[in-house]
Structure formats: C-alpha cells, structure tokens
Design an enzyme around this catalytic site. Structure first.
Site, PDB file in Angstrom:
ATOM      1  N   CYS A  79      27.623  92.850  20.515  1.00 18.49           N
ATOM      2  CA  CYS A  79      28.240  92.476  21.784  1.00 18.49           C
ATOM      3  C   CYS A  79      27.666  93.318  22.926  1.00 18.49           C
ATOM      4  CB  CYS A  79      29.763  92.585  21.685  1.00 18.49           C
ATOM      5  SG  CYS A  79      30.643  91.758  23.037  1.00 18.49           S
ATOM      6  N   HIS A 167      30.994  89.317  17.170  1.00 18.57           N
ATOM      7  CA  HIS A 167      31.544  90.462  16.422  1.00 18.57           C
ATOM      8  C   HIS A 167      31.594  90.146  14.925  1.00 18.57           C
ATOM      9  CE1 HIS A 167      32.920  93.066  19.758  1.00 18.57           C
ATOM     10  NE2 HIS A 167      33.024  91.925  20.423  1.00 18.57           N
ATOM     11  N   GLU A 169      32.392  92.161  12.608  1.00 16.75           N
ATOM     12  CA  GLU A 169      33.384  93.004  11.943  1.00 16.75           C
ATOM     13  C   GLU A 169      34.766  92.376  11.874  1.00 16.75           C
ATOM     14  OE1 GLU A 169      33.278  94.516  16.293  1.00 16.75           O
ATOM     15  OE2 GLU A 169      31.965  93.506  14.860  1.00 16.75           O
TER      16      GLU A 169
END
Length: 510
Positions: A79, A167, A169
């Site tokens: 990001c 993202h 994660e």
C-alpha cells in the site's frame, strides 16, 4: 541466531497483522519504526514496508533511508510502501478520483512472477488508499491489476523489489497468505523453522546469557502470560527466580488461594503477599480509568520494591508483558500510532526502583504464548484460561472502587464463568468478564420495589486480542446466568449483555 523478516512500520492499523501472518508461516518477524531501522545482519532475510495513514505526497510523510535495503535485500512495499517505491524511484502517485477502499478482484495476474505464484485471477484483494499509482518508473513492470487499479502490483528490474497496492495481510485478501509465503519463502529463502520449541530454546539461551547468576523477582498473576514467562525464566535460572503473587483485592473470587495451590505443582518458588488494603487506600475516590490504572501500577511497583529488598541481590523484575500490551500502550513500535490505553506493566520502572526489567514474552502474541506454554509442558487447564486484565476487577468496576463493589462483582463474575463452564461454552469463548456499572435501576422482587446495581456481561471471540467479536451464546445460557446472578447476588437487580465488537469498542470497558 534466528533468521527474520523486518517490517518497517509507517503507522498502519494493519502492521501487526503482517507480523502475525509471517509468524503463522513459522518465520520470525520483527516490527521497527520506519525511522529506526535496525542493523541488517546476515539473519535479516528481507524487508516489508507497511501501509500508512499518510500520503506519499505529504510534506511530513515518512521518508525512510532504504540505501542499505533496496537492491541489497528482498523488499516488498505494501500500500503506502508500494506507493513510496513508485513515487521515489521514477513513478508517479496522484490522488485517486475515487477512494479505493474495500474489496476488489484481480483482473490480471502474471503468475510467472514468483511473488504471484498460485495467486488466481479474480481472487479477492483488500484496498485501503486514497492515492493511486498513475505511472511506473522505466525499470518497473506491472505484475497484476484489478478492474479499477492498473498498477496493483509491480517489480523492479535486476532487483528483488516488489510493490502491491492492496493488503495481503488482511483476511479479506483471499490469496494474501500465499503471496506472503511466496515473498518470505520463495524470494527471501526463509526455512520456516521458527516454532514454539525453537522459541523456548532460543529464549532460554538468551535469558541465561543476559541474567547469568542474577536473581529475578517475577510478579505472578495466575494467568497464562505470567506463568509462561515464569517457566521460561525458571528453565534459565532455576532457584534464582523468586515469584511474588500479590492479592491486590481485585482478583476473582477465591483466586488468591487457588492460584497459590496450583503453583505448588510447577516447582516454582512462589510467595503470596496480601496487599488488599494498600490498593484500596490508593484507589479511594478515584473514578477516572487512567487514574485507576496508574494508581494500581503505583502500588504494584511499591509492593515489588518492598519485596525486592527482601531478596538479597535481586537485580531484575520479570514481567509477563506481551505484544498487544505494548502496542496498545505506546503503539506498535514507538511510531506514529495512537495510544489506546496505558498498561500497568508497560513502560519501565521509576528511578527509585533499582531493578532492570526482563520480559521474555514482550514480542509475541497471546496465541503464540499458549503454544509456547504447551511446548513447556503446561497443563491445558492453565493454558486455556481466559485472559484477565492486570488491573483486575479495578477496570471492570466503572467509577470508584470500594470493597463492597468488589464483593458484588466477584460473586457476579463467579456465576458468569461457572455458567459458561457448566454449559460447555467456556472453551468456545476467548475472554469473558462482568462489569459493574455506575447505574442503578428499578426492579421488583416479590412485592417489594428495589433500586439496585446493573451488571454487564461480556464474552468475545478473538485470536490475539487485537480484534474481537462478541460471542453469540445460546439464549438459554444467558437466561440461566442472569437469573442466578439476580437471585444470588445481593445488590444486583438487572443484567445486560454487551454485543460490541473490537473495534470500535475495546474488550474491557475501561
């Protein structure tokens, strides 16, 4: 030494999730602020740049020195991290015409690139940015796009440097774990050998080296964190560990006696200290949550200072501090994140207390602590025990604290926890507790009007306490517990159930 992945934190709310996802792959990771990059020795296999609330175009945006990283170690920008790489190395970042936030689908994927191996086209990703990469530098090449974002991922020529605007994660990026595995294993070459047993072995070796023949005083609470910390220290220094279990008057019903009995079977050197009155005196008249936490912390320190003088040659104070405590108190890394609340066992000791702090669990999460405890041979009954806050019932009694309020809440909490166990729900809940509210309500018992206390019951599901959702318990369980509380606890005539998630609420009410 343990090989590791370094994560540079730019203040993203998701930074800790990157660390967790990598650790779930049995690879150790550490988080550092972007402006405090550690020495990059041979154990550092790669670096990840986190997201950020900043725009790369802001004058005060983070500007890390990547001169010892980019082109020398595998590097992944996420990001903001990706936009930073594009913005500073030949590309162009501009405000997006529409805020790119939420779910998106990968429309194009170059699966020949090792970063995207086994990442399918049309898999879901999670976007969270107001800027977008408008163009790439001459030595940058696109490896994936969404339907709205052309440069969703890229790499640099002749470098193991990559950027992705989404993202990986977060849970909502369905192939996120695969992408991170591609980076840390396929590109960085991590061996995936960081296990609970390896953590025990390395931590015990480090403690032996650090502590040598010094004596350590450790505050036990009866919970998972302090017990696992004690066992690690016990393996390292044996009889030089002196454990103190303080009754602060804010424990659960009968907990002081039951915990002392339980510790007899672990071979630990434990002393019980009844300090109820000291805590009650310091808390008298205090109703502000932070004032109460600080008061509890002050007495905690005073008691340990007094006890430390009784152990000749004690030089260290051991604590069961874990990563979420540190994150919520001072941000993940001392970086730009906002402090949520202070923790009584975080932030060091006052100058007058001549003890250094040792915290064996400071950089691991709650679920990791439990796995380490299992590797140490601790019984599941102890490892499965719900987290209990350091300040105890002091932050579950809203408003000022009195012995009578503690008595009421201890009885309520006892019925609540027993009710969950009797119904077979205790192990399905990550943490449960009862709150005594500064509210009285009208009720009727028999033919008499009552005006008594209200209690709130709380039960949440979570992995590490960073996020949590309220538990959808059977109505029959809630009904029975409510009836038992109102019928058996003098002073309570109303029970409510908290259905707030974290965020926006915290697990505790104070």
């Amino acid at each position: 030494m343990q090989e590791k992945i370094i994560i540079l934190d730019f203040g993203s709310q998701y930074t800790q999730l990157i660390a967790r996802r990598i650790r779930e792959l049995n690879i150790y990771s550490e988080i550092y602020p972007w402006n405090k990059i550690p020495e990059l020795d041979e154990n550092v296999l790669g670096v990840i740049l986190s997201g950020s609330p900043f725009s790369v175009r802001d004058e005060n945006a983070p500007k890390p020195d990547l001169s010892n990283i980019k082109g020398k170690l595998p590097l992944l920008g996420v990001c903001f991290g990706a936009q930073y790489l594009a913005h500073n190395f030949g590309g162009k970042v501009m405000p997006s015409s529409t805020r790119e936030y939420g779910r998106a689908k990968l429309a194009k994927v170059d699966t020949s690139n090792v970063l995207l191996k086994n990442v399918p086209v049309e898999s879901q990703v999670w976007m969270s940015h107001a800027d977008t990469i408008q163009s790439l530098g001459d030595n940058m090449h696109t490896i994936c796009s969404t339907h709205d974002v052309e440069y969703a991922g890229f790499y640099l020529d002749d470098e193991t440097t990559f950027g992705i605007q989404f993202h990986p994660e977060v849970y909502h990026t369905t192939a996120g774990k695969q992408l991170l595995e591609n980076f840390v294993v396929g590109i960085c070459g991590a061996k995936q050998d960081w296990t609970p047993q390896s953590f025990v072995e390395e931590t015990v070796a480090d403690l032996k080296e650090k502590l040598k023949d010094d004596k350590v005083i450790l505050g036990l609470s009866g919970g998972v964190d302090s017990t696992v910390a004690a066992m690690l220290l016990h393996k390292a220094i044996g009889a030089n560990l002196h454990c103190i279990f303080v009754d602060n008057g804010l424990l659960r019903k009968n907990e002081f006696e039951e915990v002392l009995e339980g510790y007899k079977h672990l071979g630990l050197n434990v002393k019980g200290v009844n300090a109820k009155e000291l805590f009650y005196q310091e808390l008298a008249g205090k109703s502000d949550p932070e004032e109460k936490r600080k008061a509890i912390g002050k007495v905690f320190i005073d008691v340990f200072d007094a006890e430390s003088h009784k152990v000749e040659g004690a030089r260290w104070l051991g604590q069961g501090t874990i990563y979420p405590d540190v994150i919520e108190s001072v941000s993940a890394t001392g970086g730009p994140s906002q402090t949520i609340k202070s923790h009584h066992n975080v932030g060091g000791l006052p100058d007058f207390m001549k003890l250094k702090v040792v915290e064996p669990l400071r950089l691991i999460f709650k679920d990791e602590v439990r796995r380490v405890g299992k590797a140490l041979g601790l019984h599941q009954d102890l490892l499965g025990r719900h987290p209990f806050p350091g300040p105890g019932l002091g932050i579950r009694i809203l408003g000022d604290i009195t012995p009578e309020k503690v008595r009421i809440l201890q009885e309520v909490d006892h019925i609540w926890i027993k009710g969950l166990k009797d119904a077979g729900q205790y192990d399905e809940v990550w943490q449960a507790g009862a709150m005594l509210l500064p509210v009285q309500s009208v009720g009727v018992m028999g033919d008499e009007r009552t005006y008594e206390q209200v209690v709130a019951l709380r039960a949440v599901s979570s992995t590490d306490g960073m996020t949590a959702d309220w538990c959808h318990l059977p109505y029959e369980v809630l009904s029975k517990v409510s009836n038992d509380i109102i019928n058996k606890v003098k002073g309570v005539n109303r029970v409510v159930y908290d259905i707030s998630s974290k965020p926006p609420a915290t697990i505790e009410w104070e």
